[in-house]
Design a protein around this motif. Structure first.
Motif, PDB file in Angstrom:
ATOM      1  N   TYR A  98       0.820  -1.220   0.000  1.00  0.00           N
ATOM      2  CA  TYR A  98       0.000   0.000   0.000  1.00  0.00           C
ATOM      3  C   TYR A  98       0.854   1.270   0.000  1.00  0.00           C
ATOM      4  N   LEU A  99       2.086   1.140   0.491  1.00  0.00           N
ATOM      5  CA  LEU A  99       2.937   2.324   0.506  1.00  0.00           C
ATOM      6  C   LEU A  99       3.484   2.658  -0.885  1.00  0.00           C
ATOM      7  N   ILE A 100       3.416   1.680  -1.790  1.00  0.00           N
ATOM      8  CA  ILE A 100       3.821   1.972  -3.170  1.00  0.00           C
ATOM      9  C   ILE A 100       2.808   2.940  -3.796  1.00  0.00           C
ATOM     10  N   ASP A 101       1.536   2.655  -3.547  1.00  0.00           N
ATOM     11  CA  ASP A 101       0.491   3.566  -4.042  1.00  0.00           C
ATOM     12  C   ASP A 101       0.640   4.942  -3.398  1.00  0.00           C
ATOM     13  N   CYS A 102       0.940   4.903  -2.131  1.00  0.00           N
ATOM     14  CA  CYS A 102       1.121   6.159  -1.397  1.00  0.00           C
ATOM     15  C   CYS A 102       2.299   6.938  -2.008  1.00  0.00           C
ATOM     16  N   ALA A 103       3.348   6.210  -2.368  1.00  0.00           N
ATOM     17  CA  ALA A 103       4.534   6.848  -2.949  1.00  0.00           C
ATOM     18  C   ALA A 103       4.202   7.501  -4.291  1.00  0.00           C
ATOM     19  N   LYS A 104       3.337   6.837  -5.053  1.00  0.00           N
ATOM     20  CA  LYS A 104       2.919   7.435  -6.330  1.00  0.00           C
ATOM     21  C   LYS A 104       2.205   8.750  -6.088  1.00  0.00           C
ATOM     22  N   ARG A 105       1.329   8.757  -5.094  1.00  0.00           N
ATOM     23  CA  ARG A 105       0.617   9.999  -4.779  1.00  0.00           C
ATOM     24  C   ARG A 105       1.585  11.062  -4.274  1.00  0.00           C
ATOM     25  N   TYR A 106       2.597  10.595  -3.558  1.00  0.00           N
ATOM     26  CA  TYR A 106       3.604  11.535  -3.047  1.00  0.00           C
ATOM     27  C   TYR A 106       4.322  12.215  -4.204  1.00  0.00           C
ATOM     28  N   LEU A 107       4.670  11.427  -5.211  1.00  0.00           N
ATOM     29  CA  LEU A 107       5.389  11.985  -6.354  1.00  0.00           C
ATOM     30  C   LEU A 107       4.508  12.936  -7.156  1.00  0.00           C
ATOM     31  N   GLU A 108       3.235  12.623  -7.191  1.00  0.00           N
ATOM     32  CA  GLU A 108       2.298  13.482  -7.910  1.00  0.00           C
ATOM     33  C   GLU A 108       2.218  14.863  -7.271  1.00  0.00           C
ATOM     34  N   ASN A 109       2.020  14.853  -5.958  1.00  0.00           N
ATOM     35  CA  ASN A 109       1.889  16.116  -5.255  1.00  0.00           C
ATOM     36  C   ASN A 109       2.130  15.911  -3.768  1.00  0.00           C
ATOM     37  N   ASN A 110       3.341  16.268  -3.326  1.00  0.00           N
ATOM     38  CA  ASN A 110       3.639  16.027  -1.901  1.00  0.00           C
ATOM     39  C   ASN A 110       3.329  17.232  -1.020  1.00  0.00           C
ATOM     40  N   LYS A 111       2.778  18.248  -1.607  1.00  0.00           N
ATOM     41  CA  LYS A 111       2.334  19.432  -0.852  1.00  0.00           C
ATOM     42  C   LYS A 111       3.423  19.990   0.059  1.00  0.00           C
ATOM     43  N   GLY A 112       4.659  19.712  -0.245  1.00  0.00           N
ATOM     44  CA  GLY A 112       5.751  20.214   0.570  1.00  0.00           C
ATOM     45  C   GLY A 112       5.884  19.547   1.929  1.00  0.00           C
ATOM     46  N   LEU A 113       5.221  18.420   2.086  1.00  0.00           N
ATOM     47  CA  LEU A 113       5.267  17.736   3.386  1.00  0.00           C
ATOM     48  C   LEU A 113       6.453  16.782   3.464  1.00  0.00           C
ATOM     49  N   SER A 114       6.851  16.497   4.689  1.00  0.00           N
ATOM     50  CA  SER A 114       7.880  15.478   4.893  1.00  0.00           C
ATOM     51  C   SER A 114       7.281  14.116   4.543  1.00  0.00           C
ATOM     52  N   TYR A 115       8.179  13.138   4.353  1.00  0.00           N
ATOM     53  CA  TYR A 115       7.685  11.781   4.070  1.00  0.00           C
ATOM     54  C   TYR A 115       6.718  11.326   5.152  1.00  0.00           C
ATOM     55  N   ALA A 116       7.136  11.526   6.408  1.00  0.00           N
ATOM     56  CA  ALA A 116       6.325  11.036   7.529  1.00  0.00           C
ATOM     57  C   ALA A 116       4.961  11.726   7.559  1.00  0.00           C
ATOM     58  N   ASP A 117       4.965  13.028   7.421  1.00  0.00           N
ATOM     59  CA  ASP A 117       3.696  13.757   7.488  1.00  0.00           C
ATOM     60  C   ASP A 117       2.780  13.399   6.320  1.00  0.00           C
ATOM     61  N   PHE A 118       3.406  13.277   5.143  1.00  0.00           N
ATOM     62  CA  PHE A 118       2.579  12.932   3.989  1.00  0.00           C
ATOM     63  C   PHE A 118       1.938  11.559   4.171  1.00  0.00           C
ATOM     64  N   ALA A 119       2.756  10.594   4.546  1.00  0.00           N
ATOM     65  CA  ALA A 119       2.260   9.217   4.710  1.00  0.00           C
ATOM     66  C   ALA A 119       1.165   9.171   5.774  1.00  0.00           C
ATOM     67  N   LYS A 120       1.392   9.866   6.849  1.00  0.00           N
ATOM     68  CA  LYS A 120       0.446   9.894   7.959  1.00  0.00           C
ATOM     69  C   LYS A 120      -0.909  10.432   7.483  1.00  0.00           C
ATOM     70  N   GLN A 121      -0.854  11.567   6.798  1.00  0.00           N
ATOM     71  CA  GLN A 121      -2.112  12.175   6.335  1.00  0.00           C
ATOM     72  C   GLN A 121      -2.806  11.305   5.302  1.00  0.00           C
ATOM     73  N   ASP A 122      -1.990  10.691   4.452  1.00  0.00           N
ATOM     74  CA  ASP A 122      -2.549   9.855   3.395  1.00  0.00           C
ATOM     75  C   ASP A 122      -3.247   8.633   3.988  1.00  0.00           C
ATOM     76  N   MET A 123      -2.589   8.001   4.957  1.00  0.00           N
ATOM     77  CA  MET A 123      -3.159   6.821   5.593  1.00  0.00           C
ATOM     78  C   MET A 123      -4.441   7.178   6.348  1.00  0.00           C
ATOM     79  N   LEU A 124      -4.388   8.293   7.031  1.00  0.00           N
ATOM     80  CA  LEU A 124      -5.547   8.719   7.813  1.00  0.00           C
ATOM     81  C   LEU A 124      -6.734   9.009   6.897  1.00  0.00           C
ATOM     82  N   ARG A 125      -6.434   9.612   5.749  1.00  0.00           N
ATOM     83  CA  ARG A 125      -7.503   9.911   4.796  1.00  0.00           C
ATOM     84  C   ARG A 125      -8.164   8.609   4.327  1.00  0.00           C
TER      85      ARG A 125
END
Length: 563
Positions: free
Chosen positions: A201-228
Motif C-alpha cells: 500500500y505504501l507503493i500507491d502512497c509513494a505514487k501519490r507523493y510523487l504526484e503532489n507532496n504538498k511540501g510535506l515530509s515523508y512522515a507527514d505525507f504518509a500519515k495524512q494519506d493513511m488517515l484519509r
RNA sequence: GCGCUUGUAGCUCAGUUGGAUAGAGUGUUUGGCUACGAACCAAAAGGUCGGGGGUUCGAAUCCCUCCAAGCGCGCCA
C-alpha cells in the motif's frame, strides 16, 4: 413493557397476600421477580416463578402461587398455575392494543429512557495511521458504532471518538518506509529495510507523493494519506466519529506535561534507574510503569493518561473504550492512572473484543502467516458492508470470531443477514402490492389496486377497529400472536442490549423477529377482497416493517425494500 | 509460572442477578408453491452442557480442582 407489567401485578398481589397473612411466616416480599416465557406455550405467554417464597412461607410452591393468584384481577388475560409458576395468557384485546400502539409511535416505539441523558464518550478503532485496517478493526468499528447507535436511541448523550496514534516512533518508521518506496519508484535499487512497513500500500502512497507532496515530509505525507484512507473506509462502513483526536496534539498543547505535573504533585511518580515511573501498584496494578524512558522519550502510556484526563475534563460521565483482547493487561494501569489523577476509575469501562480469524476455502488463515494480509477494505469489497457488519456483530464480543469469507459472501439461506433482510423486503413487497394494480388470473385482465395509499395511511392514523384475530385459522392465530409478542419484546431487548453493551443480542433478536414474520406469512393471507380485514393485517405487516427497519438501522445494516 | 477470555448438538453459537422437558442457525432426512417474494415454511433425527468434586429443594449458570484452546505478562505502540 409487558414483562414489567406482569411483575408489577404479581408484586402487588404478593404484598396483599402478605398483609392478609396468607403466606405463612413471610413478613415482607424479599424476592426479586423474573418474568420469562413459559417453556410450554400451552401454559401461557408469560410466566413468573414464585417458588423462592417457599423459604420464608414454608409452604409448597403450588399453594403459594394459588394464594397469590387470588389477589390478581384478571383483565384481558387469564392465569394458569403450574407448579410454582404463575402463567399469564393474553387475550386478543391486549395484543391488538400493541399494534395500535406501534402504529402511533412508529419507530420511537422501542425507545426507553435508560440513559437519562448521561454523557458518554465511546472511543474505538483508534488505529495507528500507518496502514490499512485489518479485519479486527472492522469488528471494533461495527461494535462501537452499533453500541453508539443503540445507546443514543435509549437517551444516552453519546460522543464517538477515534484516537490517532500519531506521535510515536512508528511514524518515523512510516516516513522512512515511504522514502524507500519513493526512491524505488525513481529507479534507485534499494531494498525495504527490516522492521519497516513492507506492505504494497505504501507503493500507491509513494505514487501519490510523487504526484503532489504538498511540501510535506515523508512522515507527514504518509500519515495524512493513511488517515484519509482510513476515514474514507470508516465512512463507507457506516461508522461515524464526532472527533478524531490526535495524540500529537496532546504534546503540542502541553497537556502531557501538565498531566505529568499533576501526578508529580500528587506524589505518584518517582525516578529510578534513569527513568520516570508511575506508582500504579498503589492502585492494584501488578507493577509500576515507566512514563519517561532513559532516552528521555515518553512511553505510549504517558500520552494515553493525558488523553483520558482530557476526556474526563471535557465532562464525560462515562468513558467506554473498545480494545482488542490483546490489550487487556493495559486496563489496570489505565484505571490506576485515573485514580491517581483524582478521578473515579469506575467511569472507565473497557469492552474487550476477542480477535477475528479469517476462514477461506475452509481453512483458517492466520493473520501473520498470510503473505498478503486481507484488509478490511478487501473484505468489504468482497462481501459488502451489510454482511460484514452483521457477521461482526452477531457474536458476543468475548468469543473469537471465525469469519468465513465464502459463507459471508454467499447470497443464500446460509447467510443470516439475507434471511433478516429478506423478511423486510417481503413485508415491503406486500405493502407495495396493496396499492399496485393486480392481475386477475381467471380473466387475464388488470384490476384496480386494492387500496389507495391515503386509505391505508388514514387507517394507520386512526385504527378505530382493530381485531387481528378475526377469521383466522388456529395456526394463523398462533403465528399472529407470536409475531405481535415478538415485536413487543423488542423494547425490553434493546434496553438489555444497551445495559450489557451487547449489540449481538439485537442481531439474535432480528433473526427471531424475521422468523416470526416468515412463519406468520406462511399461514396468513394478508391481502383479500375483505378490505377491513386486509387493512388490519397490513397494519401488522407495517408494524413489523417499522421495527425491523429501525433495528437494522441501529446495527448499521441496510433494510432493503427489494432484493 | 501468573493474569484475562473461551470450552454447550457433526459445525457456528445463544442460554445475563441459580428455576419447568438445555435452545437457534447450519448440516442430514422428509413434506409443502395455479393468489401477497420458496433467499421461505413445517416436521424428524441429533446432547454424559470439557472431566471430577462441592454448595441446595433445584446448577450449563455459583465455589474448588484438573484438562484443552486463544490472547497477554516491554523503558513497543
Amino acid at each position: 413493557m409487558l414483562k414489567n407489567y406482569f411483575i408489577e401485578i404479581t408484586k402487588n398481589a404478593i404484598n396483599k397476600a402478605i398483609e392478609a397473612q396468607e403466606l405463612g411466616e413471610t413478613k415482607e416480599n424479599t424476592i426479586e421477580l423474573v418474568c420469562d416465557k413459559p417453556k410450554n406455550k400451552d401454559f401461557g405467554d408469560f410466566a413468573i416463578n414464585v417458588s423462592a417464597l417457599a423459604r420464608t412461607a414454608k409452604m409448597a410452591p403450588p399453594v403459594i402461587a394459588q394464594t397469590i393468584v387470588k389477589h390478581i384481577k384478571q383483565e384481558n388475560f387469564t392465569i394458569n398455575v403450574v407448579a410454582g409458576f404463575i402463567n399469564f395468557k393474553l387475550e386478543k384485546e391486549f395484543l391488538n392494543k400493541i399494534i395500535v400502539d406501534i402504529l402511533a409511535k412508529k419507530d420511537d416505539y422501542l425507545k426507553s429512557d435508560i440513559g437519562k441523558g448521561e454523557k458518554v464518550n465511546i472511543e474505538y478503532v483508534s488505529a495507528n495511521p500507518t496502514g490499512p485496517f485489518h479485519i479486527g478493526h472492522g469488528r471494533w468499528a461495527a461494535l462501537g458504532s452499533a453500541l453508539a447507535n443503540i445507546m443514543k436511541y435509549c437517551n444516552y448523550s453519546v460522543f464517538q471518538e477515534f484516537y490517532i496514534n500519531d506521535a510515536g516512533n512508528q511514524i518515523n518508521k512510516l516516513g522512512k518506509s515511504l522514502e524507500i518506496r519513493v526512491r524505488q519508484l525513481k529507479g534507485e535499487n534499494i531494498e525495504m529495510e527490516e522492521g519497516l512497513y513492507p506492505g504494497d500500500y505504501l507503493i500507491d502512497c509513494a505514487k501519490r507523493y510523487l504526484e503532489n507532496n504538498k511540501g510535506l515530509s515523508y512522515a507527514d505525507f504518509a500519515k495524512q494519506d493513511m488517515l484519509r484512507l482510513q476515514k474514507e473506509l470508516l465512512e463507507k462502513f457506516g461508522t461515524h466519529f464526532d472527533l478524531f483526536f490526535s495524540e500529537l496534539s496532546l504534546y503540542q498543547d502541553n497537556e502531557v506535561e501538565k498531566c505529568m505535573e499533576t501526578l508529580r504533585q500528587r506524589e505518584k511518580i518517582y525516578e529510578k534507574d534513569g527513568a520516570v515511573w508511575f506508582k500504579s501498584s498503589d492502585y492494584g496494578d501488578d507493577q509500576d510503569r515507566v512514563l519517561v524512558k532513559t532516552d528521555g522519550k515518553n512511553t505510549y502510556l504517558t500520552a494515553d493518561i493525558a488523553y483520558h484526563k482530557n476526556k474526563l475534563d471535557r465532562g464525560f460521565e462515562r468513558l467506554i473504550n473498545i480494545w482488542g483482547a490483546d490489550h487487556h493487561g493495559y486496563i489496570p494501569r489505565m484505571k490506576a492512572a485515573i485514580e491517581a489523577l483524582g478521578y473515579d476509575s469506575n467511569k472507565l469501562e473497557v469492552i474487550l473484543g476477542q480477535l477475528v480469524n479469517l476462514i477461506q476455502d475452509g481453512e483458517q488463515q492466520r493473520m501473520g502467516k498470510r503473505k498478503k494480509m486481507v484488509t478490511l477494505d478487501d473484505l468489504v469489497d468482497e462481501v459488502g458492508v451489510d454482511a460484514t457488519r452483521f457477521w461482526m456483530l452477531m457474536r458476543s464480543s468475548d468469543t473469537t470470531i471465525d469469519f468465513d469469507i465464502d459463507l459471508a459472501k454467499s447470497q443464500s439461506d446460509k447467510n443470516p443477514v439475507f434471511y433478516v433482510q429478506y423478511a423486510h423486503a417481503r413485508a415491503c413487497s406486500i405493502l407495495r402490492k396493496a396499492i399496485e394494480n393486480r392481475l386477475d388470473i381467471d380473466n387475464k385482465t388488470e384490476l384496480e389496486p386494492l387500496f389507495k395509499q391515503e386509505e391505508i395511511d388514514n387507517f394507520y392514523q386512526n385504527p378505530s377497529i382493530m381485531d387481528l384475530f378475526e377469521n383466522l385459522s388456529d395456526e394463523s392465530k398462533e403465528a399472529t400472536k407470536a409475531l405481535i409478542l415478538k415485536l413487543e419484546e423488542g423494547k425490553a431487548l434493546l434496553a438489555n442490549a444497551v445495559k450489557y453493551r451487547a449489540p449481538y443480542m439485537v442481531c439474535k433478536y432480528l433473526t427471531e423477529l424475521a422468523n416470526s414474520f416468515h412463519h406468520f406469512y406462511n399461514f396468513t393471507r394478508v391481502l383479500s377482497e375483505n378490505k377491513k380485514d386486509s387493512l388490519m393485517k397490513l397494519s401488522l405487516v407495517n408494524c413489523f416493517r417499522i421495527i425491523m427497519a429501525k433495528m437494522l438501522n441501529l446495527m448499521g445494516v441496510s433494510a432493503p425494500e427489494k432484493m
